[in-house]
Design a protein around this motif. Sequence first.
Motif, PDB file in Angstrom:
ATOM      1  N   PRO A 281       0.822  -1.211   0.000  1.00 52.17           N
ATOM      2  CA  PRO A 281       0.000   0.000   0.000  1.00 52.17           C
ATOM      3  C   PRO A 281       0.855   1.260   0.000  1.00 52.17           C
ATOM      4  O   PRO A 281       2.051   1.210   0.264  1.00 52.17           O
ATOM      5  CB  PRO A 281      -0.805  -0.115   1.302  1.00 52.17           C
ATOM      6  N   THR A 282       0.219   2.386  -0.303  1.00 54.04           N
ATOM      7  CA  THR A 282       0.896   3.677  -0.213  1.00 54.04           C
ATOM      8  C   THR A 282       0.684   4.260   1.190  1.00 54.04           C
ATOM      9  O   THR A 282      -0.245   3.853   1.905  1.00 54.04           O
ATOM     10  CB  THR A 282       0.365   4.648  -1.272  1.00 54.04           C
ATOM     11  N   PRO A 283       1.528   5.203   1.614  1.00 55.65           N
ATOM     12  CA  PRO A 283       1.455   5.702   2.990  1.00 55.65           C
ATOM     13  C   PRO A 283       0.117   6.339   3.371  1.00 55.65           C
ATOM     14  O   PRO A 283      -0.220   6.396   4.560  1.00 55.65           O
ATOM     15  CB  PRO A 283       2.592   6.731   3.048  1.00 55.65           C
ATOM     16  N   ASP A 284      -0.655   6.811   2.393  1.00 48.49           N
ATOM     17  CA  ASP A 284      -1.894   7.506   2.712  1.00 48.49           C
ATOM     18  C   ASP A 284      -3.079   6.576   2.911  1.00 48.49           C
ATOM     19  O   ASP A 284      -4.149   7.019   3.331  1.00 48.49           O
ATOM     20  CB  ASP A 284      -2.231   8.493   1.579  1.00 48.49           C
ATOM     21  N   MET A 285      -2.935   5.302   2.643  1.00 50.82           N
ATOM     22  CA  MET A 285      -4.067   4.376   2.683  1.00 50.82           C
ATOM     23  C   MET A 285      -4.394   3.957   4.113  1.00 50.82           C
ATOM     24  O   MET A 285      -3.499   3.697   4.921  1.00 50.82           O
ATOM     25  CB  MET A 285      -3.774   3.136   1.842  1.00 50.82           C
ATOM     26  N   THR A 286      -5.691   3.880   4.405  1.00 53.36           N
ATOM     27  CA  THR A 286      -6.159   3.403   5.701  1.00 53.36           C
ATOM     28  C   THR A 286      -7.229   2.342   5.483  1.00 53.36           C
ATOM     29  O   THR A 286      -7.828   2.247   4.406  1.00 53.36           O
ATOM     30  CB  THR A 286      -6.747   4.539   6.554  1.00 53.36           C
ATOM     31  N   LEU A 287      -7.478   1.550   6.527  1.00 59.10           N
ATOM     32  CA  LEU A 287      -8.421   0.440   6.438  1.00 59.10           C
ATOM     33  C   LEU A 287      -9.442   0.559   7.549  1.00 59.10           C
ATOM     34  O   LEU A 287      -9.092   0.798   8.704  1.00 59.10           O
ATOM     35  CB  LEU A 287      -7.668  -0.895   6.559  1.00 59.10           C
ATOM     36  N   ASP A 288     -10.722   0.390   7.202  1.00 58.93           N
ATOM     37  CA  ASP A 288     -11.805   0.456   8.185  1.00 58.93           C
ATOM     38  C   ASP A 288     -12.570  -0.866   8.142  1.00 58.93           C
ATOM     39  O   ASP A 288     -13.217  -1.186   7.149  1.00 58.93           O
ATOM     40  CB  ASP A 288     -12.740   1.626   7.849  1.00 58.93           C
ATOM     41  N   LEU A 289     -12.460  -1.649   9.220  1.00 60.52           N
ATOM     42  CA  LEU A 289     -13.179  -2.912   9.329  1.00 60.52           C
ATOM     43  C   LEU A 289     -13.893  -2.965  10.679  1.00 60.52           C
ATOM     44  O   LEU A 289     -13.331  -2.528  11.696  1.00 60.52           O
ATOM     45  CB  LEU A 289     -12.224  -4.105   9.243  1.00 60.52           C
ATOM     46  N   PRO A 290     -15.110  -3.505  10.723  1.00 56.03           N
ATOM     47  CA  PRO A 290     -15.782  -3.668  12.015  1.00 56.03           C
ATOM     48  C   PRO A 290     -14.962  -4.597  12.914  1.00 56.03           C
ATOM     49  O   PRO A 290     -14.652  -5.729  12.521  1.00 56.03           O
ATOM     50  CB  PRO A 290     -17.126  -4.301  11.640  1.00 56.03           C
ATOM     51  N   LEU A 291     -14.628  -4.139  14.099  1.00 54.48           N
ATOM     52  CA  LEU A 291     -13.784  -4.937  14.979  1.00 54.48           C
ATOM     53  C   LEU A 291     -14.468  -6.248  15.358  1.00 54.48           C
ATOM     54  O   LEU A 291     -13.794  -7.277  15.540  1.00 54.48           O
ATOM     55  CB  LEU A 291     -13.426  -4.130  16.232  1.00 54.48           C
ATOM     56  N   LEU A 292     -15.794  -6.222  15.453  1.00 52.08           N
ATOM     57  CA  LEU A 292     -16.525  -7.450  15.771  1.00 52.08           C
ATOM     58  C   LEU A 292     -16.344  -8.495  14.675  1.00 52.08           C
ATOM     59  O   LEU A 292     -16.237  -9.695  14.952  1.00 52.08           O
ATOM     60  CB  LEU A 292     -18.011  -7.148  15.967  1.00 52.08           C
ATOM     61  N   ASP A 293     -16.278  -8.041  13.428  1.00 53.09           N
ATOM     62  CA  ASP A 293     -16.039  -8.990  12.336  1.00 53.09           C
ATOM     63  C   ASP A 293     -14.626  -9.571  12.412  1.00 53.09           C
ATOM     64  O   ASP A 293     -14.420 -10.756  12.126  1.00 53.09           O
ATOM     65  CB  ASP A 293     -16.232  -8.309  10.976  1.00 53.09           C
ATOM     66  N   VAL A 294     -13.663  -8.736  12.790  1.00 56.68           N
ATOM     67  CA  VAL A 294     -12.291  -9.240  12.943  1.00 56.68           C
ATOM     68  C   VAL A 294     -12.260 -10.320  14.022  1.00 56.68           C
ATOM     69  O   VAL A 294     -11.643 -11.385  13.856  1.00 56.68           O
ATOM     70  CB  VAL A 294     -11.326  -8.093  13.292  1.00 56.68           C
TER      71      VAL A 294
END
Length: 361
Positions: A281-294
């Motif tokens: 990934p590039t430095p500007d990328m972020t990830l949003d995942l529901p913690l409950l799903d993790v």
Amino acid sequence: MSQQVRGVVAGRKGAAVRIETVIVPDPGPGEAVVEVQACGVCHTDLHYREGGISDEFPFLLGHEAAGIVESVGAGVTEVAPGDFVILNWRAVCGRCRSCRRGRPWYCFDTHNATQRMTLADGTALTPALGIGAFAEKTLVAAGQCTKVDPAASPAAAGLLGCGVMAGLGAAVHTGGVSRGDSVAVIGCGGVGGAAVMGSQLAGAARIIAVDLDDDKLATARRLGATHTVNSSERDAVEAIRELTGGNGADVVIEAVGRPETYRQAFYARDLAGTVVLVGVPTPDMTLDLPLLDVFGRGGALTSSWYGDCLPSRDFPTLIDLHLQGRLDLDAFVTETIGLDGVEAAFARMHKGDVLRSVVLL
């Protein structure tokens, strides 16, 4: 006595590369000079040219290389002049906390040559990944040289130095793909294609290749994919689930390095399955995942550094498999070019119509 050779140099951010005279010093203690025979054109080289890795211009590009050891410095025992070697960017130290724990493939203190190659005017060059192999000869740490069977072609062997090893290792080492597994590979360029091939080598029963490009999917078929999904036409997660009995794949390898495709990988795996991130990934990328799903889906979310390889262990083994006809490294060589073809190869890389352009010297 130092030598003058030709090399491909990126002088400033975004500028076209140029062939320059490069001064290669005699090897010092722990160093080796290698006569480069072939070097693949990797996305990482383009990232260097674009300033995406550091601003330590000028860069001597090239790192997926194979060649012949010309000379070695004091104290070098692992290789000798005349050895056919693949260059690597993980010369393990043997002393850091990871090496001491028996995990040298995670070495936290890998090393490069101490001396610097320069331009003719004395300007110090920064070699790409500590190698700098778009040059007739290069200076590296001796530990960056891995001796392999010279029966292999340099064009094919050199690709183990980065992209092919990264993808194959993501499947075999990081993902732990084993006989009978189902695997999905998202992104089927050179690294993803190698993950497909590695999954086949490991005995996976079902290998699902996912990409937006039908040509890449056709190539993935040739490399071992049993099924393909064009994600511009079908929902990738639904397609992978459909092809795995509604469950999702045991291992999903994300070889793109984008939040969108990572989410696909996350939801396309089976419960307690594994997601491997090998796309960068590039430095500007972020990830949003529901913690409950993790939490609720269990399994493992992991990233793969250089395919978690140990060059001294893996390169000779993979070259042997190649020479036995069990690992078709030649399939990754789309074209061969000269040093003056690197800039054009970058343009073809942008279009996505090559697995690897390989510079022959």
